[in-house]
Design a protein around this motif. Sequence first.
Motif, mmCIF file in Angstrom:
data_model
loop_
_atom_site.group_PDB
_atom_site.id
_atom_site.type_symbol
_atom_site.label_atom_id
_atom_site.label_comp_id
_atom_site.label_asym_id
_atom_site.label_seq_id
_atom_site.Cartn_x
_atom_site.Cartn_y
_atom_site.Cartn_z
ATOM 1 N N ALA A 121 58.583 7.728 74.411
ATOM 2 C CA ALA A 121 58.396 8.287 73.077
ATOM 3 C C ALA A 121 58.090 7.188 72.062
ATOM 4 O O ALA A 121 57.300 7.391 71.132
ATOM 5 N N LEU A 122 58.690 6.016 72.239
ATOM 6 C CA LEU A 122 58.464 4.908 71.304
ATOM 7 C C LEU A 122 57.026 4.407 71.393
ATOM 8 O O LEU A 122 56.389 4.126 70.364
ATOM 9 N N SER A 123 56.489 4.299 72.600
ATOM 10 C CA SER A 123 55.094 3.873 72.755
ATOM 11 C C SER A 123 54.144 4.894 72.165
ATOM 12 O O SER A 123 53.146 4.542 71.510
ATOM 13 N N MET A 124 54.439 6.185 72.358
ATOM 14 C CA MET A 124 53.583 7.221 71.793
ATOM 15 C C MET A 124 53.627 7.216 70.274
ATOM 16 O O MET A 124 52.617 7.479 69.607
ATOM 17 N N ARG A 131 50.365 6.797 67.725
ATOM 18 C CA ARG A 131 50.058 7.707 66.614
ATOM 19 C C ARG A 131 49.955 6.954 65.293
ATOM 20 O O ARG A 131 49.069 7.239 64.464
ATOM 21 N N LEU A 132 50.856 6.007 65.071
ATOM 22 C CA LEU A 132 50.820 5.245 63.820
ATOM 23 C C LEU A 132 49.561 4.400 63.726
ATOM 24 O O LEU A 132 48.918 4.314 62.656
ATOM 25 N N ALA A 133 49.179 3.770 64.844
ATOM 26 C CA ALA A 133 47.962 2.958 64.839
ATOM 27 C C ALA A 133 46.731 3.822 64.579
ATOM 28 O O ALA A 133 45.835 3.440 63.807
ATOM 29 N N ASP A 184 43.663 3.716 61.678
ATOM 30 C CA ASP A 184 42.441 3.224 62.322
ATOM 31 C C ASP A 184 42.635 1.807 62.833
ATOM 32 O O ASP A 184 41.709 0.969 62.776
ATOM 33 N N GLY A 185 43.823 1.530 63.321
ATOM 34 C CA GLY A 185 44.124 0.200 63.841
ATOM 35 C C GLY A 185 44.198 0.194 65.350
ATOM 36 O O GLY A 185 44.103 1.232 66.018
ATOM 37 N N LYS A 186 44.399 -0.988 65.900
ATOM 38 C CA LYS A 186 44.486 -1.142 67.341
ATOM 39 C C LYS A 186 45.732 -1.947 67.674
ATOM 40 O O LYS A 186 45.982 -2.999 67.079
ATOM 41 N N LEU A 187 46.501 -1.447 68.625
ATOM 42 C CA LEU A 187 47.705 -2.140 69.069
ATOM 43 C C LEU A 187 47.346 -3.273 70.015
ATOM 44 O O LEU A 187 46.449 -3.134 70.859
#
Length: 335
Positions: free
Chosen positions: A234-237, A241-243, A247-250
């Motif tokens: 859930a934390l990775s998801m 979503r926030l990225a 319009d960002g990239k992790l």
Amino acid sequence: MSKAPHTPPGSAARYIAKDEPGALRRLALDRIRFDLTSIRLFIATVEHGSISRAAGRQCLAVTAASRRIAELEAQFGVALFQRRPHGMVPTDAGRGLLAHARALMQSVERMHNDAVAHAQGHKGLARVAACTSAALQFLPADIRAHQEAFPDIDIETQEGTSYGVIKALVQGTAEVGIYEAGVSAPPATMRTRPYREDRLVLVTHRGHPLARRRQVGFDDILLCDLVGLNEDSALSMLLVRLAASRDGKLNVRVRARSFDTMLAMIQAELGVGLVPQGVARWLAVSKAFRQVEIAEPWARRQFVLCHRHAPDISSAALSVAEFLAESAQREPLPA
């Protein structure tokens, strides 16, 4: 002079004849047909020394009580009482069987108490699946409190991702589940209730540039190399979503299956990571770490308690679910 032992009527007499070959016989268990009323009557007759008084205590007619005693003697093949002018006195066999009769009634009482406990949800096994964040931060204290209140209920825990928790509920391998509210909801046939909340913090190595900050936002985190959990967590998801919303990239350099492995990677200066505050307080205690507050609403997360409706859930599991829900209501929210 005492009278001869009272002999069971009919064919039962031949089972106690002393001159019959093989006096110590084995009586087949399938001959035993007595009920609890007869056992209670037998005990009461010994205690009162009178079949009439015992019959009165058991709300039986004296003739019916006498017939029950005779049936017991016929089934066991021994005389249980001697008839005397002033009452009934147990024979040696009667005294020997009295201990078994009392033990039997005690077992029946325990059986009844256990059945009541199961029916009321005070005894049994409950299977609880919880996501890792809830399992580490909240569940241990809640389970301890529950076992103090209900020591006869055993709890089997399963730890996994929030998606794994919902899957376990659907498949029936768990009866109670705790998951992070941001994931897909379980089927509508299941009951959901708020459980607890936590806060995420950013954990960095003490030498990282963000370690000197008092607060950070997601835009700050997005510029960093990250140590994350598995993609199905859930934390990775949440990070994905926030990225996407910015319009960002992790830039996830390393993924780990657990928070302790994640922290080991952070300590090795492979990146920064998001960790529940309660977990960080417990695991990120080395001087190598810094915990930085995240000053944005998404850092507060809600956990959900989920279970099937009665009667599709065991009474023990329902007891655990109700206890967890009540405990969460009494617990203050994290600051």
